[in-house]
Design an enzyme around this catalytic site. Structure first.
Site: not given
Ligand code: MRU
Length: 349
Positions: A48-50, A91, A198, A239, A249-250
């Protein structure tokens, strides 16, 4: 620092990831080979994480396409496209996923007429390049981040935008990690980040492991630590950035930005320039992923914490209005309002 979270195996037949759902209690590695393995790992946030999703998906395309090597070029490209579309549907919010898949798919198209083996070779180079570039981008972003803070600052973080979510250093956490190497002392306040934690599971783990002073708070404690003067800046990843600077973002990020504005604290968004998506005019155009209600009511609890069958709403991301963002920091520089102009200049530079 060599990335450990997503690794293409030596013979190119699989991708090995750290299963992020098992952290911080266990470091478990998963070997992914089939389209379904990759889809599930991304969907279930094992990776996970963009940026990390993009890196993994790019490698996935190469690994899966290696199984089509006996095909004609046309059949190879059409199967490749189907797999790419399938992985892209895992996703919806992070644009890095589509960006990486398109890059690897296009690298094969560019070698039309040269044969499938040449296409595979180009895809291999491209997916490794995506990861190598991310390492360099995270370092550059972190260098820019260091120009925005001073030794001793208190930094509030939301979600996880560290090495696990990228390749190394991270985006939102990169400044803290690079600063630590350079002798800075930062005090991180890390939102746990409901519902999937997270922040608690991953950011607290990464910062603690790096020897950075980190204090875990619940999401609804951000206001009090800001009011008490403990926070000098907020650092988040993102994201997708729309052309006007609105950023997804999250879930919970926009609330932090509203609070930061109220208390006069700078709110910084960190991302590689590939996260900027000019096809989205504003945040309204960004698709927000909605996830399983069970993540709110049941997951991580010994017993359900809500009445059985209760209606839940579980958007995984929210959009922060560009008017709340002090700056967007990319590997190409620091963009400030008006974002319509600064983001374009950044992409061209
Ligand atoms: O659902 P996730 O855990 O993939 O969400 C991740 C985030 O919102 C991060 O802040 C984003 O992807 C940036 S990661 C460098």
């Amino acid at each position: 620092m060599k990335p450990e979270n997503v690794v293409l195996s030596e013979n190119g037949s699989s991708v090995i990831i750290i299963d992020q759902t098992k952290l911080p209690n266990k470091t478990e590695y998963l070997t992914l080979k089939t389209p379904e393995d990759f889809y599930d790992a991304i969907r279930e946030l094992k990776v996970r994480g963009a940026p990390a999703i993009g890196i993994c998906a790019g490698m996935a395309l190469f690994v899966i396409a290696s199984g089509f090597s006996g095909h004609s070029e046309e059949k190879f490209l059409s199967e490749l496209h189907n797999v790419s579309a399938f992985l892209n549907s895992s996703r919806p919010t992070a644009v890095n996923l589509k960006h990486a898949l398109d890059r690897v798919e296009n690298s094969a198209h560019a070698l039309r007429g040269k044969g499938v083996e040449a296409m595979l070779d180009a895809m291999h180079k491209e997916c490794i390049a995506i990861q190598d570039e991310d390492v360099a981008m995270c370092k550059a972003i972190s260098e820019y981040g260091l120009t925005l803070v001073k030794d001793g600052d208190g930094i509030l973080t939301h979600c996880n935008a560290g090495p696990l979510a990228t390749s190394s250093y991270g985006t939102g956490l990169g400044t803290l990690l690079l600063g630590k190497e350079r002798g800075y002392t930062f005090h991180a306040y890390t939102d746990e980040t409901r519902p999937l934690l997270q922040g608690a599971r991953l950011t607290a783990y990464e910062l603690n492991k790096a020897g950075i002073d980190v204090t875990l708070i619940c999401d609804n404690m951000a206001s009090i630590v800001m009011k008490q003067g403990k926070i000098n800046a907020c650092f988040v990843g993102c994201d997708r950035v729309a052309a006007n600077g609105d950023t997804a973002n999250k879930i919970g990020t926009s609330g932090v930005a509203v609070l930061a504005k109220h208390y006069g604290i700078p709110f910084y968004v960190f991302c590689p320039s590939s996260t900027i998506d000019f096809r989205c005019r504003t945040g309204e155009d960004i698709e927000i992923e909605e996830r399983d209600p069970e993540e709110i009511s049941t997951k991580f609890f010994k017993e359900p914490m809500a009445p059985q069958g209760i209606k839940c709403y579980n958007p995984a991301f929210d959009v922060t209005d560009s008017s709340l963002i002090s700056a967007i920091i990319t590997e190409k520089g620091i963009c400030r309002a008006p974002y319509e102009q600064s983001l374009r200049i950044c992409m061209e530079g």
